[in-house]
Design a protein around this motif. Structure first.
Motif, PDB file in Angstrom:
ATOM      1  N   UNK A  25       0.827  -1.199   0.000  1.00 58.39           N
ATOM      2  CA  UNK A  25       0.000   0.000   0.000  1.00 58.39           C
ATOM      3  C   UNK A  25       0.865   1.253   0.000  1.00 58.39           C
ATOM      4  N   UNK A  26       0.209   2.375  -0.162  1.00 53.40           N
ATOM      5  CA  UNK A  26       0.932   3.641  -0.199  1.00 53.40           C
ATOM      6  C   UNK A  26       0.062   4.731  -0.773  1.00 53.40           C
ATOM      7  N   UNK A  27       0.727   5.789  -1.194  1.00 54.40           N
ATOM      8  CA  UNK A  27       0.007   6.956  -1.692  1.00 54.40           C
ATOM      9  C   UNK A  27       0.724   7.504  -2.922  1.00 54.40           C
ATOM     10  N   UNK A  28      -0.062   7.878  -3.913  1.00 58.93           N
ATOM     11  CA  UNK A  28       0.481   8.496  -5.116  1.00 58.93           C
ATOM     12  C   UNK A  28      -0.024   9.933  -5.152  1.00 58.93           C
ATOM     13  N   UNK A  29       0.860  10.835  -5.531  1.00 57.64           N
ATOM     14  CA  UNK A  29       0.457  12.244  -5.584  1.00 57.64           C
ATOM     15  C   UNK A  29      -0.595  12.466  -6.667  1.00 57.64           C
ATOM     16  N   UNK A  30      -1.331  13.513  -6.530  1.00 59.78           N
ATOM     17  CA  UNK A  30      -2.189  14.088  -7.575  1.00 59.78           C
ATOM     18  C   UNK A  30      -3.279  13.187  -8.127  1.00 59.78           C
ATOM     19  N   UNK A  31      -4.270  12.853  -7.297  1.00 64.56           N
ATOM     20  CA  UNK A  31      -5.520  12.268  -7.778  1.00 64.56           C
ATOM     21  C   UNK A  31      -5.456  10.810  -8.189  1.00 64.56           C
ATOM     22  N   UNK A 187       4.605   7.416  -4.106  1.00 67.03           N
ATOM     23  CA  UNK A 187       5.113   7.973  -5.358  1.00 67.03           C
ATOM     24  C   UNK A 187       4.755   9.462  -5.454  1.00 67.03           C
ATOM     25  N   UNK A 188       5.714  10.245  -5.918  1.00 65.29           N
ATOM     26  CA  UNK A 188       5.415  11.631  -6.274  1.00 65.29           C
ATOM     27  C   UNK A 188       5.676  11.763  -7.768  1.00 65.29           C
ATOM     28  N   UNK A 189       4.599  11.868  -8.514  1.00 67.70           N
ATOM     29  CA  UNK A 189       4.725  11.907  -9.972  1.00 67.70           C
ATOM     30  C   UNK A 189       4.803  13.341 -10.466  1.00 67.70           C
TER      31      UNK A 189
END
Ligand SMILES: [Cu+2]
Length: 191
Positions: A25-31, A187-189
């Motif tokens: 699991x985790x978090x990705x930037x921007x929607x 992730x920071x895209x």
């Protein structure tokens, strides 16, 4: 069924449940994004029997973004009273994988089996403003993020993987993740 046979079955079920219990699991930037485990060396997966539907409705691809495992057959439906076409110029930039499914009227559908992983940019040559995406994951381990970017990939066996995050209009990113019960990748895209 003998008692020992039943016991063996229970044991197999218990072991299988332990092996497949992991998550990433985790978090990705921007929607809204798609996150998946990239190709695992020496591993293939049976084609899923489920056939998801990519609809064309209200002059839009619906859903706008779909993620499927490689080998999946997708049904393309036209729900509008006008004719729609479905084609893609490439898969992940590979122009040899271009395909035109044709043009068809309301209520009809055509199926296509995606045997190549990658990003399929769906277009309609009748309506240039229409665009959609099918992300073909090389593994059954994938997820879509919620609107704030959180995701969870279930049933991942322990191991070391490359995890890919994709977002429309952004550069996709890959990260190495160790899964031992759980694994985490944020992730920071950017464009
Ligand atoms: Cu169209």
């Amino acid at each position: 069924m003998t008692r020992s046979f039943l016991f063996t079955l229970l044991l197999i079920a218990a072991v299988a449940a332990t092996v497949t219990a992991g998550t990433i699991d985790g978090k990705v930037s921007s929607g809204k994004s798609v996150v998946y485990v990239d190709t695992i060396q020496g591993k293939t997966f049976p084609a899923p029997s489920q056939q998801p539907v990519m609809d064309q409705k209200g002059l839009m691809f619906n859903p706008h973004i779909m993620v499927v495992q490689v080998g999946t057959t997708v049904e393309f439906l036209n729900s509008d009273s006008v004719q729609h076409n479905v084609f893609w110029p490439s898969i992940s930039g590979n122009k040899k994988l271009t395909h035109n499914l044709g043009t068809w009227p309301k209520g009809e559908k055509k199926a296509f089996k995606f045997d190549n992983p990658g990003v399929v940019s769906l277009l309609c040559n009748v309506h240039p403003e229409m665009a959609g995406y099918i992300i073909v994951s090389p593994t059954p381990y994938f997820a879509e993020t919620d609107a704030s970017g959180n995701y969870k990939i279930e049933n991942v066996p322990d191991g070391k993987y490359n995890v890919v995050a994709w977002h429309e209009g952004m550069k996709q990113q890959s990260k190495s993740v160790d899964v031992a019960g759980t694994g985490k990748a944020d992730f920071t895209l950017s464009k």
